[in-house]
Write a protein that holds these residues in place. Sequence first.
Motif, PDB file in Angstrom:
ATOM      1  N   PRO A  33       0.800  -1.253  -0.028  1.00 16.23           N
ATOM      2  CA  PRO A  33      -0.041   0.113  -0.123  1.00 16.23           C
ATOM      3  C   PRO A  33       0.677   1.376   0.098  1.00 16.23           C
ATOM      4  CG  PRO A  33      -1.161  -1.537   1.264  1.00 16.23           C
ATOM      5  CD  PRO A  33       0.514  -2.420   1.046  1.00 16.23           C
ATOM      6  N   GLY A  34       1.717   1.441   0.869  1.00 17.96           N
ATOM      7  CA  GLY A  34       2.490   2.479   0.916  1.00 17.96           C
ATOM      8  C   GLY A  34       3.521   3.054  -0.291  1.00 17.96           C
ATOM      9  N   CYS A  35       4.185   1.700  -0.915  1.00 13.62           N
ATOM     10  CA  CYS A  35       4.869   1.888  -2.004  1.00 13.62           C
ATOM     11  C   CYS A  35       3.845   2.472  -3.286  1.00 13.62           C
ATOM     12  CB  CYS A  35       5.656   0.462  -2.234  1.00 13.62           C
ATOM     13  SG  CYS A  35       6.942   0.290  -0.651  1.00 13.62           S
ATOM     14  N   THR A  36       2.788   1.973  -3.238  1.00 13.73           N
ATOM     15  CA  THR A  36       1.684   1.942  -4.365  1.00 13.73           C
ATOM     16  C   THR A  36       1.460   3.471  -4.266  1.00 13.73           C
ATOM     17  OG1 THR A  36       0.948  -0.130  -4.521  1.00 13.73           O
ATOM     18  CG2 THR A  36      -0.328   1.521  -5.472  1.00 13.73           C
ATOM     19  N   VAL A  37       1.252   4.098  -2.894  1.00  9.73           N
ATOM     20  CA  VAL A  37       0.885   5.450  -3.010  1.00  9.73           C
ATOM     21  C   VAL A  37       2.188   6.373  -3.358  1.00  9.73           C
ATOM     22  CG1 VAL A  37       0.516   7.342  -1.097  1.00  9.73           C
ATOM     23  CG2 VAL A  37      -0.871   5.221  -1.084  1.00  9.73           C
ATOM     24  N   GLN A  38       3.304   6.093  -3.026  1.00  4.32           N
ATOM     25  CA  GLN A  38       4.589   6.606  -3.102  1.00  4.32           C
ATOM     26  C   GLN A  38       4.724   6.756  -4.594  1.00  4.32           C
ATOM     27  OE1 GLN A  38       8.002   5.257  -1.537  1.00  4.32           O
ATOM     28  NE2 GLN A  38       9.096   7.552  -1.727  1.00  4.32           N
ATOM     29  N   ALA A  39       4.878   5.642  -5.156  1.00  2.00           N
ATOM     30  CA  ALA A  39       5.049   5.591  -6.827  1.00  2.00           C
ATOM     31  C   ALA A  39       3.929   6.360  -7.635  1.00  2.00           C
ATOM     32  CB  ALA A  39       5.024   3.762  -7.027  1.00  2.00           C
ATOM     33  N   CYS A  40       2.579   6.219  -6.954  1.00  5.43           N
ATOM     34  CA  CYS A  40       1.564   7.053  -8.006  1.00  5.43           C
ATOM     35  C   CYS A  40       1.930   8.299  -7.695  1.00  5.43           C
ATOM     36  CB  CYS A  40       0.189   6.214  -7.279  1.00  5.43           C
ATOM     37  SG  CYS A  40      -0.078   4.796  -8.107  1.00  5.43           S
ATOM     38  N   SER A  41       2.093   8.839  -6.699  1.00  9.72           N
ATOM     39  CA  SER A  41       2.369  10.203  -6.368  1.00  9.72           C
ATOM     40  C   SER A  41       3.536  10.761  -7.209  1.00  9.72           C
ATOM     41  CB  SER A  41       2.584  10.462  -4.887  1.00  9.72           C
ATOM     42  OG  SER A  41       1.618  10.233  -3.835  1.00  9.72           O
ATOM     43  N   PHE A  42       4.798   9.858  -7.358  1.00 10.06           N
ATOM     44  CA  PHE A  42       5.715  10.438  -8.306  1.00 10.06           C
ATOM     45  C   PHE A  42       5.156  10.336  -9.703  1.00 10.06           C
ATOM     46  CE2 PHE A  42       9.118   9.034  -5.106  1.00 10.06           C
ATOM     47  CZ  PHE A  42       9.796  10.686  -5.264  1.00 10.06           C
ATOM     48  N   ARG A  43       4.365   9.251 -10.020  1.00 12.13           N
ATOM     49  CA  ARG A  43       3.799   9.455 -11.235  1.00 12.13           C
ATOM     50  C   ARG A  43       3.081  10.650 -11.594  1.00 12.13           C
ATOM     51  NH1 ARG A  43      -1.070   5.802 -11.298  1.00 12.13           N
ATOM     52  NH2 ARG A  43      -1.719   7.562 -10.281  1.00 12.13           N
ATOM     53  N   ASP A  44       2.030  11.052 -10.560  1.00 13.36           N
ATOM     54  CA  ASP A  44       1.377  12.214 -10.806  1.00 13.36           C
ATOM     55  C   ASP A  44       1.935  13.559 -10.883  1.00 13.36           C
ATOM     56  OD1 ASP A  44      -0.699  10.304 -10.623  1.00 13.36           O
ATOM     57  OD2 ASP A  44      -1.299  10.815  -8.473  1.00 13.36           O
ATOM     58  N   GLU A  45       3.213  13.600 -10.409  1.00 12.16           N
ATOM     59  CA  GLU A  45       4.142  14.723 -10.485  1.00 12.16           C
ATOM     60  C   GLU A  45       5.101  14.657 -11.547  1.00 12.16           C
ATOM     61  OE1 GLU A  45       3.173  17.453  -9.067  1.00 12.16           O
ATOM     62  OE2 GLU A  45       1.631  16.675  -7.851  1.00 12.16           O
ATOM     63  N   TYR A  46       5.181  13.447 -12.113  1.00 16.96           N
ATOM     64  CA  TYR A  46       6.281  13.113 -13.029  1.00 16.96           C
ATOM     65  C   TYR A  46       6.663  14.313 -14.035  1.00 16.96           C
ATOM     66  CZ  TYR A  46       9.622  10.694 -15.882  1.00 16.96           C
ATOM     67  OH  TYR A  46      10.708  10.350 -16.758  1.00 16.96           O
TER      68      TYR A  46
ATOM     69  N   SER B  74       4.826  12.037   1.248  1.00 16.17           N
ATOM     70  CA  SER B  74       5.520  13.211   1.371  1.00 16.17           C
ATOM     71  C   SER B  74       6.908  13.353   0.893  1.00 16.17           C
ATOM     72  CB  SER B  74       5.746  13.364   3.141  1.00 16.17           C
ATOM     73  OG  SER B  74       6.608  12.332   3.334  1.00 16.17           O
ATOM     74  N   HIS B  75       7.652  12.247   0.458  1.00 17.15           N
ATOM     75  CA  HIS B  75       8.812  12.122  -0.214  1.00 17.15           C
ATOM     76  C   HIS B  75       8.565  12.821  -1.750  1.00 17.15           C
ATOM     77  CE1 HIS B  75      11.336   9.078   1.850  1.00 17.15           C
ATOM     78  NE2 HIS B  75       9.925   8.888   2.308  1.00 17.15           N
ATOM     79  N   VAL B  76       7.542  12.873  -2.317  1.00 21.15           N
ATOM     80  CA  VAL B  76       7.369  13.541  -3.460  1.00 21.15           C
ATOM     81  C   VAL B  76       7.216  14.893  -3.332  1.00 21.15           C
ATOM     82  CG1 VAL B  76       5.780  13.442  -5.610  1.00 21.15           C
ATOM     83  CG2 VAL B  76       6.283  11.397  -4.445  1.00 21.15           C
ATOM     84  N   SER B  77       6.185  15.284  -2.625  1.00 23.65           N
ATOM     85  CA  SER B  77       6.046  16.835  -2.276  1.00 23.65           C
ATOM     86  C   SER B  77       7.433  17.472  -1.805  1.00 23.65           C
ATOM     87  CB  SER B  77       4.776  17.130  -1.233  1.00 23.65           C
ATOM     88  OG  SER B  77       5.056  16.594   0.046  1.00 23.65           O
ATOM     89  N   GLU B  78       8.038  16.870  -0.993  1.00 22.50           N
ATOM     90  CA  GLU B  78       9.370  17.605  -0.351  1.00 22.50           C
ATOM     91  C   GLU B  78      10.338  17.548  -1.640  1.00 22.50           C
ATOM     92  OE1 GLU B  78       9.589  19.058   2.627  1.00 22.50           O
ATOM     93  OE2 GLU B  78       7.508  18.404   2.841  1.00 22.50           O
ATOM     94  N   ALA B  79      10.459  16.313  -2.220  1.00 19.49           N
ATOM     95  CA  ALA B  79      11.520  16.499  -3.372  1.00 19.49           C
ATOM     96  C   ALA B  79      11.214  17.430  -4.415  1.00 19.49           C
ATOM     97  CB  ALA B  79      11.317  14.840  -4.096  1.00 19.49           C
ATOM     98  N   LEU B  80       9.708  17.694  -5.148  1.00 21.15           N
ATOM     99  CA  LEU B  80       9.571  18.418  -5.832  1.00 21.15           C
ATOM    100  C   LEU B  80       9.827  19.858  -5.614  1.00 21.15           C
ATOM    101  CD1 LEU B  80       8.139  18.456  -8.401  1.00 21.15           C
ATOM    102  CD2 LEU B  80       6.102  18.897  -7.426  1.00 21.15           C
ATOM    103  N   LYS B  81       9.755  20.551  -4.183  1.00 23.94           N
ATOM    104  CA  LYS B  81      10.110  21.648  -3.692  1.00 23.94           C
ATOM    105  C   LYS B  81      11.579  21.823  -3.842  1.00 23.94           C
ATOM    106  CE  LYS B  81       6.732  21.540   0.325  1.00 23.94           C
ATOM    107  NZ  LYS B  81       6.775  21.304   1.575  1.00 23.94           N
ATOM    108  N   ILE B  82      12.461  20.726  -3.295  1.00 23.85           N
ATOM    109  CA  ILE B  82      13.944  21.038  -3.654  1.00 23.85           C
ATOM    110  C   ILE B  82      14.414  21.022  -5.083  1.00 23.85           C
ATOM    111  CG2 ILE B  82      16.247  19.730  -2.964  1.00 23.85           C
ATOM    112  CD1 ILE B  82      14.287  20.994  -0.661  1.00 23.85           C
ATOM    113  N   VAL B  83      13.577  20.119  -5.815  1.00 28.50           N
ATOM    114  CA  VAL B  83      14.295  20.096  -7.318  1.00 28.50           C
ATOM    115  C   VAL B  83      13.903  21.423  -7.794  1.00 28.50           C
ATOM    116  CG1 VAL B  83      13.478  18.961  -9.489  1.00 28.50           C
ATOM    117  CG2 VAL B  83      13.773  17.420  -7.645  1.00 28.50           C
ATOM    118  N   GLU B  84      12.745  22.080  -7.545  1.00 29.02           N
ATOM    119  CA  GLU B  84      12.547  23.383  -8.170  1.00 29.02           C
ATOM    120  C   GLU B  84      13.657  24.437  -7.575  1.00 29.02           C
ATOM    121  OE1 GLU B  84       8.635  26.451  -8.187  1.00 29.02           O
ATOM    122  OE2 GLU B  84       8.827  25.114  -6.426  1.00 29.02           O
ATOM    123  N   GLU B  85      13.741  24.154  -6.451  1.00 29.75           N
ATOM    124  CA  GLU B  85      14.864  25.070  -5.803  1.00 29.75           C
ATOM    125  C   GLU B  85      16.201  25.048  -6.400  1.00 29.75           C
ATOM    126  OE1 GLU B  85      16.949  25.247  -1.616  1.00 29.75           O
ATOM    127  OE2 GLU B  85      14.813  25.633  -1.432  1.00 29.75           O
TER     128      GLU B  85
END
Length: 156
Positions: free
Chosen positions: A43-56, A138-149
């Motif tokens: 479950p958690g890994c699916t949520v994480q992977a799909c979150s990365f997919r949605d923000e890819y 949270s890995h996705v949202s936090e990573a996206l902020k850092i990548v943008e920066e």
Amino acid sequence: MLNIGTDAPEFKCINQKGKTIQLSDFVGKKIVVLYFYPKDFTPGCTVQACSFRDEYEQFMEYGAEVIGISADSEESHKKFAGNYSLPFHLCSDPDGTIRKSYKVPVGFLSIFFSRITYIIGLDGKIAWAYKSNLAPASHVSEALKIVEELQLRNFQ
């Protein structure tokens, strides 16, 4: 975890499409979002992977490539990516070589390894590291902020 500012260890792996990729394919060309996760289809890994997919697409716009790594087989990654339309690389690390080089500890019940995300800058150094086993999205949202920066810094 590896310290920010240290050189990211080189790695070579096979993705879900049977293609060999390595860190040096991306250094100097793209920011790398390297995330370690416990297991396909949980479950958690699916949520994480799909979150990365949605923000890819957003990661791509910022000049970043996403690579997920677990101990699962290439075949498992192929099914996981196919079931959830995951557009990024999923790499197999069955013997834990990559995990060990990135100091990702074994986690829950000493079976799965921990959930850690690294961002590797264009210079090949660790720019950011994040660990949270219980908040996979949270890995996705936090990573996206850092990548943008990082992207903004690269163009200033």
